[in-house]
Design an enzyme around this catalytic site. Structure first.
Site, PDB file in Angstrom:
ATOM      1  N   ASP A  23       0.831  -1.199   0.000  1.00 61.77           N
ATOM      2  CA  ASP A  23       0.000   0.000   0.000  1.00 61.77           C
ATOM      3  C   ASP A  23       0.866   1.250   0.000  1.00 61.77           C
ATOM      4  O   ASP A  23       1.934   1.274   0.621  1.00 61.77           O
ATOM      5  CB  ASP A  23      -0.897  -0.019   1.243  1.00 61.77           C
ATOM      6  CG  ASP A  23      -2.038   0.976   1.149  1.00 61.77           C
ATOM      7  OD1 ASP A  23      -2.325   1.459   0.034  1.00 61.77           O
ATOM      8  OD2 ASP A  23      -2.637   1.278   2.187  1.00 61.77           O
ATOM      9  N   ASN A  71     -10.368  -3.453  -6.599  1.00 62.56           N
ATOM     10  CA  ASN A  71      -9.604  -2.487  -7.396  1.00 62.56           C
ATOM     11  C   ASN A  71     -10.252  -2.148  -8.730  1.00 62.56           C
ATOM     12  O   ASN A  71      -9.866  -1.160  -9.376  1.00 62.56           O
ATOM     13  CB  ASN A  71      -8.176  -2.993  -7.632  1.00 62.56           C
ATOM     14  CG  ASN A  71      -7.290  -2.875  -6.419  1.00 62.56           C
ATOM     15  OD1 ASN A  71      -6.298  -3.585  -6.286  1.00 62.56           O
ATOM     16  ND2 ASN A  71      -7.628  -1.981  -5.491  1.00 62.56           N
TER      17      ASN A  71
END
EC number: 2.5.1.-
Length: 243
Positions: A23, A71
Site C-alpha cells: 500500500d 480495485n
C-alpha cells in the site's frame, strides 16, 4: 542497497510464509507531485527488490496483494496501467524466476483480466510449475470473502450430493478448498503505508499470523525493511491461544 549483513535476520526466527499488502503507491507519487502511474512503476521496482531479498533470506513463500477484487472500482485508466505493469513484470522477470527455481502461483480470479494478460499469466505458471524452490504467490483479482464463500459452496454441494457427511466440513476441509492450500501456513502479514486493516486479504489464513503495520510507503519498502519485519516477527511469542 542494504548490505548482506544488515539484511539477514536470525535464521531460527524465519517465518515460512510472509504476505504483504503493498500500500502507498499513490501517496508516494502525490508526495513527489507525480502521476499515480509513477507510484505504481516505483512499486514494481520494490516488488523486484523485496522478492529477491525474501529468497536470499530463506522465506519459503511470499504472497503479494497486487490487485484486489475491489480495485476494479478505480478509474479505467489506472486499472489499464496496472495491467500493463503486470505484463511488464512477467515479461522482464519470468526468466529470473525460472532460473532461480521459483514456483509462481496466483490466487484470485485472474481470468477476468484481458486475454493477453491471462495468456501471459498462464505461460508464467506453466513455465515455473515444475520448480521446487520458494513460492511467489501473486494475488490477482483476489478477495478473501469470495474465497471463503466459494469454499463453503463447494463443500455444501458435496454434502448435498451425499459425497461427504456434513460433519466432515471442518477447518481442515475448508483449508483444503482455499487457494493457498499449496502454501505453508501464513506466519507474518505486513501492510505498508500506515493503514491498519486487512482489506479483505487472507482473512482465514491470518487467524494466527503475526500482523505488522509499518508507516513506510510501498515504493520505499526495501530489503532492510523486510529484514526488520522478520526480526520483529522473531521477537513475538506465538501462543496460539495457550499460555
Amino acid at each position: 542497497m542494504a548490505t548482506a549483513a544488515a539484511s539477514q535476520p536470525v535464521a531460527q526466527h524465519m517465518p515460512r510464509h510472509v504476505a504483504i499488502i503493498m500500500d502507498g503507491n499513490g501517496r508516494w507519487a502525490a508526495q513527489r507531485h507525480l502521476p499515480r502511474a509513477a507510484g505504481h512503476r516505483a512499486g514494481v521496482e520494490a516488488v523486484r527488490a523485496v522478492t529477491r531479498a525474501a529468497r536470499a533470506m530463506g522465506v519459503q513463500a511470499l504472497t503479494l496483494y497486487a490487485f484486489s477484487s475491489e480495485n476494479w472500482r478505480r478509474p479505467a485508466e489506472e486499472v489499464s496501467g496496472l495491467m500493463g505493469l503486470l505484463k511488464f513484470f512477467i515479461r522482464n522477470d519470468l526468466a529470473e524466476l525460472v532460473r532461480e527455481n521459483v514456483r509462481l502461483r496466483v490466487i484470485g480470479d485472474y481470468r477476468r483480466f484481458p486475454a493477453d494478460v491471462v495468456a501471459l499469466v498462464d505461460d508464467a505458471l506453466g513455465r515455473t510449475a515444475a520448480n521446487t524452490g520458494p513460492i511467489l504467490a501473486i494475488a490477482l483479482n483476489y478477495g478473501a470473502q469470495a474465497e471463503l464463500v466459494t469454499a463453503a459452496q463447494r463443500l455444501a454441494a458435496r454434502a448435498a450430493a451425499g459425497a461427504i457427511p456434513v460433519e466432515a466440513i471442518d477447518g481442515d476441509a475448508i483449508e483444503a478448498e482455499l487457494e493457498t492450500r499449496e502454501l505453508p501456513p501464513l506466519d507474518l502479514l505486513i501492510r505498508t503505508s500506515g493503514e491498519q486493516r486487512l482489506s479483505n486479504f487472507l482473512l482465514w489464513q491470518a487467524a494466527y499470523a503475526e500482523l505488522l503495520f509499518v508507516d513506510t510507503l510501498w515504493p520505499d519498502f526495501g530489503p532492510d525493511d523486510l529484514a526488520d519485519a522478520i526480526r520483529a516477527f522473531g521477537q513475538r511469542q506465538r501462543r496460539y491461544g495457550g499460555l
